[in-house]
Design a protein around this motif. Structure first.
Motif, mmCIF file in Angstrom:
data_model
loop_
_atom_site.group_PDB
_atom_site.id
_atom_site.type_symbol
_atom_site.label_atom_id
_atom_site.label_comp_id
_atom_site.label_asym_id
_atom_site.label_seq_id
_atom_site.Cartn_x
_atom_site.Cartn_y
_atom_site.Cartn_z
ATOM 1 N N LEU A 98 0.809 -1.222 0.000
ATOM 2 C CA LEU A 98 0.000 0.000 0.000
ATOM 3 C C LEU A 98 0.841 1.271 0.000
ATOM 4 C CD1 LEU A 98 -2.851 -0.942 2.504
ATOM 5 C CD2 LEU A 98 -2.898 -0.964 0.015
ATOM 6 N N GLU A 99 2.150 1.132 -0.057
ATOM 7 C CA GLU A 99 3.016 2.308 0.017
ATOM 8 C C GLU A 99 2.702 3.361 -1.036
ATOM 9 O OE1 GLU A 99 7.785 3.323 0.458
ATOM 10 O OE2 GLU A 99 7.054 1.261 0.600
ATOM 11 N N PRO A 100 2.290 2.980 -2.263
ATOM 12 C CA PRO A 100 1.969 4.006 -3.268
ATOM 13 C C PRO A 100 0.804 4.915 -2.868
ATOM 14 C CG PRO A 100 2.326 1.894 -4.335
ATOM 15 C CD PRO A 100 2.286 1.627 -2.867
ATOM 16 N N PHE A 101 -0.004 4.490 -1.881
ATOM 17 C CA PHE A 101 -1.157 5.291 -1.477
ATOM 18 C C PHE A 101 -0.833 6.239 -0.311
ATOM 19 C CE2 PHE A 101 -2.906 1.519 -3.494
ATOM 20 C CZ PHE A 101 -3.854 2.067 -4.349
ATOM 21 N N ASP A 102 0.423 6.322 0.075
ATOM 22 C CA ASP A 102 0.816 7.193 1.180
ATOM 23 C C ASP A 102 0.378 8.632 0.889
ATOM 24 O OD1 ASP A 102 2.471 8.835 3.040
ATOM 25 O OD2 ASP A 102 3.381 6.903 3.486
ATOM 26 N N GLY A 103 -0.272 9.248 1.875
ATOM 27 C CA GLY A 103 -0.770 10.611 1.722
ATOM 28 C C GLY A 103 -2.216 10.682 1.310
ATOM 29 N N GLY A 104 -2.832 9.530 0.955
ATOM 30 C CA GLY A 104 -4.232 9.528 0.551
ATOM 31 C C GLY A 104 -5.166 9.765 1.721
ATOM 32 N N LEU A 105 -6.438 10.028 1.395
ATOM 33 C CA LEU A 105 -7.448 10.302 2.415
ATOM 34 C C LEU A 105 -8.502 9.205 2.440
ATOM 35 C CD1 LEU A 105 -8.115 14.137 1.914
ATOM 36 C CD2 LEU A 105 -6.974 13.055 3.842
ATOM 37 N N ALA A 106 -9.024 8.945 3.633
ATOM 38 C CA ALA A 106 -10.129 8.015 3.827
ATOM 39 C C ALA A 106 -11.162 8.699 4.706
ATOM 40 C CB ALA A 106 -9.639 6.719 4.490
ATOM 41 N N PRO A 107 -12.449 8.555 4.426
ATOM 42 C CA PRO A 107 -13.483 9.257 5.188
ATOM 43 C C PRO A 107 -13.496 8.842 6.660
ATOM 44 C CG PRO A 107 -14.379 8.333 3.155
ATOM 45 C CD PRO A 107 -13.020 7.735 3.327
ATOM 46 N N ARG A 108 -13.659 9.810 7.543
ATOM 47 C CA ARG A 108 -13.698 9.529 8.979
ATOM 48 C C ARG A 108 -14.873 8.605 9.338
ATOM 49 N NH1 ARG A 108 -15.166 8.132 13.228
ATOM 50 N NH2 ARG A 108 -14.837 9.051 15.299
ATOM 51 N N ASP A 109 -16.053 8.890 8.801
ATOM 52 C CA ASP A 109 -17.242 8.143 9.198
ATOM 53 C C ASP A 109 -17.625 7.063 8.194
ATOM 54 O OD1 ASP A 109 -17.565 9.575 11.550
ATOM 55 O OD2 ASP A 109 -18.668 11.174 10.540
ATOM 56 N N TYR A 110 -16.689 6.717 7.317
ATOM 57 C CA TYR A 110 -16.973 5.670 6.329
ATOM 58 C C TYR A 110 -15.689 4.885 6.099
ATOM 59 C CZ TYR A 110 -19.010 3.573 2.078
ATOM 60 O OH TYR A 110 -19.500 2.700 1.136
ATOM 61 N N SER A 111 -15.168 4.307 7.196
ATOM 62 C CA SER A 111 -13.915 3.572 7.106
ATOM 63 C C SER A 111 -13.745 2.710 8.355
ATOM 64 C CB SER A 111 -12.726 4.536 6.988
ATOM 65 O OG SER A 111 -12.579 5.252 8.202
ATOM 66 N N PRO A 112 -12.962 1.635 8.271
ATOM 67 C CA PRO A 112 -12.659 0.844 9.471
ATOM 68 C C PRO A 112 -11.940 1.655 10.545
ATOM 69 C CG PRO A 112 -12.073 -0.360 7.473
ATOM 70 C CD PRO A 112 -12.385 1.036 7.053
ATOM 71 N N CYS A 113 -11.158 2.658 10.127
ATOM 72 C CA CYS A 113 -10.463 3.488 11.103
ATOM 73 C C CYS A 113 -11.453 4.261 11.966
ATOM 74 C CB CYS A 113 -9.522 4.463 10.388
ATOM 75 S SG CYS A 113 -8.218 3.655 9.449
ATOM 76 N N GLY A 114 -12.513 4.780 11.365
ATOM 77 C CA GLY A 114 -13.532 5.484 12.120
ATOM 78 C C GLY A 114 -14.210 4.569 13.125
ATOM 79 N N ILE A 115 -14.489 3.333 12.723
ATOM 80 C CA ILE A 115 -15.092 2.356 13.627
ATOM 81 C C ILE A 115 -14.152 2.097 14.807
ATOM 82 C CG2 ILE A 115 -15.974 0.000 13.831
ATOM 83 C CD1 ILE A 115 -17.655 1.858 12.054
ATOM 84 N N THR A 116 -12.869 2.023 14.531
ATOM 85 C CA THR A 116 -11.880 1.756 15.588
ATOM 86 C C THR A 116 -11.836 2.876 16.606
ATOM 87 O OG1 THR A 116 -10.550 0.515 13.981
ATOM 88 C CG2 THR A 116 -9.464 1.178 16.015
ATOM 89 N N LEU A 117 -11.851 4.125 16.136
ATOM 90 C CA LEU A 117 -11.849 5.231 17.082
ATOM 91 C C LEU A 117 -13.142 5.281 17.890
ATOM 92 C CD1 LEU A 117 -10.154 8.384 15.511
ATOM 93 C CD2 LEU A 117 -9.221 6.670 17.041
ATOM 94 N N ASP A 118 -14.259 4.986 17.229
ATOM 95 C CA ASP A 118 -15.539 5.002 17.941
ATOM 96 C C ASP A 118 -15.565 3.951 19.045
ATOM 97 O OD1 ASP A 118 -16.435 7.043 16.345
ATOM 98 O OD2 ASP A 118 -17.535 5.744 14.963
ATOM 99 N N GLN A 119 -14.992 2.794 18.770
ATOM 100 C CA GLN A 119 -15.028 1.712 19.749
ATOM 101 C C GLN A 119 -13.886 1.790 20.754
ATOM 102 O OE1 GLN A 119 -15.514 -2.131 17.876
ATOM 103 N NE2 GLN A 119 -17.383 -1.516 16.802
ATOM 104 N N ARG A 120 -12.874 2.603 20.448
ATOM 105 C CA ARG A 120 -11.726 2.803 21.351
ATOM 106 C C ARG A 120 -11.101 1.460 21.747
ATOM 107 N NH1 ARG A 120 -12.053 8.120 23.613
ATOM 108 N NH2 ARG A 120 -10.544 7.467 25.190
ATOM 109 N N ALA A 121 -11.024 0.555 20.791
ATOM 110 C CA ALA A 121 -10.504 -0.792 21.050
ATOM 111 C C ALA A 121 -10.053 -1.399 19.725
ATOM 112 C CB ALA A 121 -11.577 -1.666 21.694
#
Length: 407
Positions: A98-121
């Motif tokens: 995934l290195e070529p995608f460095d600097g890209g954006l992913a939606p806060r409320d439409y991504s696994p990362c957002g789910i992770t922050l919401d669940q704090r786990a």
């Protein structure tokens, strides 16, 4: 990677409820791998060394160690970008495929990362492209993704640390524990870095304020010296000199009071003074205690910097003093109108007197007050000045550069 408009995708709760994609419970149902505590300890020592010697390398090294200790094929950080609208994560320090995608954006409320922050786990996701079409658009297929939240302090989300396996069923509870340990460890140095940055910014602002205050004090001393010298030259008596000086110093005091509030704020420089408020302060002593207002002001809001506010205070003090002695404000029915307008990069300001003694023509000679007004307009503010001695009263027009008023 693209972002749908806000409200066009499922809510975070609906996304997390997709048990085909979000399979976090399997982490702890799988047989854990054999723990290499020595390797884990060495990784934490490595992070500690980076924290002490090269704090800027801490986050990229965190990703490298996460891949080394878990055996993942790719990984990186998704750092929350508060400036984006709507909120988004920016991919940083990507490694592997995934290195070529460095600097890209992913939606806060439409991504696994957002789910992770919401669940704090920790969160385990399997083929998240089944839910997130922006992964499909990027041509990405992720068999299994393990994510853990990154926080600076207990309430300030930084983003997530995540790793990707090349097959399903790879990650287990021990992987999640190790990544959580790493994420918790870097919280301390990240807080230290932020505290250091805040302290450095505060010290820089204080130094700038000190320089600005010293500069203003030197200017005030120089201006006061000039006022005393010139006023003494034109005064007919000690009493007249005292009254003249007190009036002019009072104008300086009111101008300083208008801009000094900026020094008490968190800004790096005084915030300035509103032009209408400044003029009103100078004209207030000439208003009648009762009856209609003698001074009418009209114009668009305009903020003046410390230097221009001082010059304008002296200008209007001199105009008001002359009007009180010889012009419209010397009679009970006299009035002064002050109006201004902006045109491009210039400010056009007009002082109009009516109702005073009839004017037969321009004065034969000018005193220090007129010279002070002229010098303030032309030399200090870089503008121009025109007098129109009408029988009904003085009309004075100033043209000033907007840029000079901001100083």
């Amino acid at each position: 990677m693209t972002d749908k408009g806000e409200g066009m995708y499922p809510s975070p709760a609906e996304q997390a409820a997709n048990t085909e994609v979000f399979i976090t419970s399997e982490l702890y149902a799988r047989v854990p791998r054999k723990v290499d505590y020595r390797r884990e300890k060495a990784a934490l020592q490595d992070l500690a060394a980076r924290m002490a010697g090269c704090p800027d390398e801490l986050l990229p090294r965190l990703v490298d160690l996460a891949l080394e200790t878990t055996g993942a094929v790719t990984g990186g950080l998704s750092l929350y970008d508060e400036a984006s609208t709507p909120g988004a994560f920016r991919w940083r320090f990507l490694r592997g495929l995934l290195e070529p995608f460095d600097g890209g954006l992913a939606p806060r409320d439409y991504s696994p990362c957002g789910i992770t922050l919401d669940q704090r786990a920790p969160v385990l996701a399997q083929n998240p492209e089944k839910v997130y079409d922006w992964l499909v658009e990027a041509g990405l297929s992720l068999p299994e993704v393990l994510l853990v939240p990154l926080y600076v302090g207990s309430d300030s989300p930084l983003g997530t640390l995540w790793v990707v396996a090349d097959s399903n069923g790879y990650f287990d509870g021990e992987h999640a524990r190790v990544l959580t340990e790493f994420a918790s460890f870097v919280d301390i140095p990240l807080r230290m870095v932020r505290s250091e940055q805040h302290l450095r910014q505060t010290l820089d602002e204080q130094e700038m304020l000190t320089r600005e205050m010293n500069h203003r004090i030197q200017n005030l001393f120089a201006m006061t010296h000039s006022l005393v010298r010139m006023s003494a030259r034109h005064a007919g008596s000690a009493s007249e000199l005292a009254d003249t000086l007190l009036g002019r110093l009072g104008a300086l005091q009111r101008a300083h009071g208008r801009v000094r509030s900026g020094f008490a704020s968190s800004q790096a420089a005084p915030s300035g003074s509103d032009l209408e408020d400044l003029i009103r302060d100078i004209m207030e002593p000439h208003e009648a205690k009762s009856g209609p207002a003698r001074c009418a002001l009209s114009g668009t809001p305009l903020v003046c910097g410390p230097r221009s506010a001082t010059a304008l205070a002296l200008i209007f003090h001199e105009l008001a003093t002359n009007a009180a002695k010889y012009g419209a404000l010397s009679t009970e029915v006299g009035r002064v109108a002050i109006d201004w307008r902006e045109e491009g990069e210039r400010l056009f300001l007009r002082w109009t007197e009516n109702g005073g003694p009839r004017i037969e023509g321009s004065p034969e000679r000018s005193g220090f007050g007129a010279t002070l007004v002229l010098n303030s307009v032309t030399r200090q503010l870089g503008g121009s000045l025109r007098h129109d001695w009408r029988p009904s009263g003085l009309v004075l027009q100033m043209e000033l550069p907007i840029a000079a008023l901001a100083q």
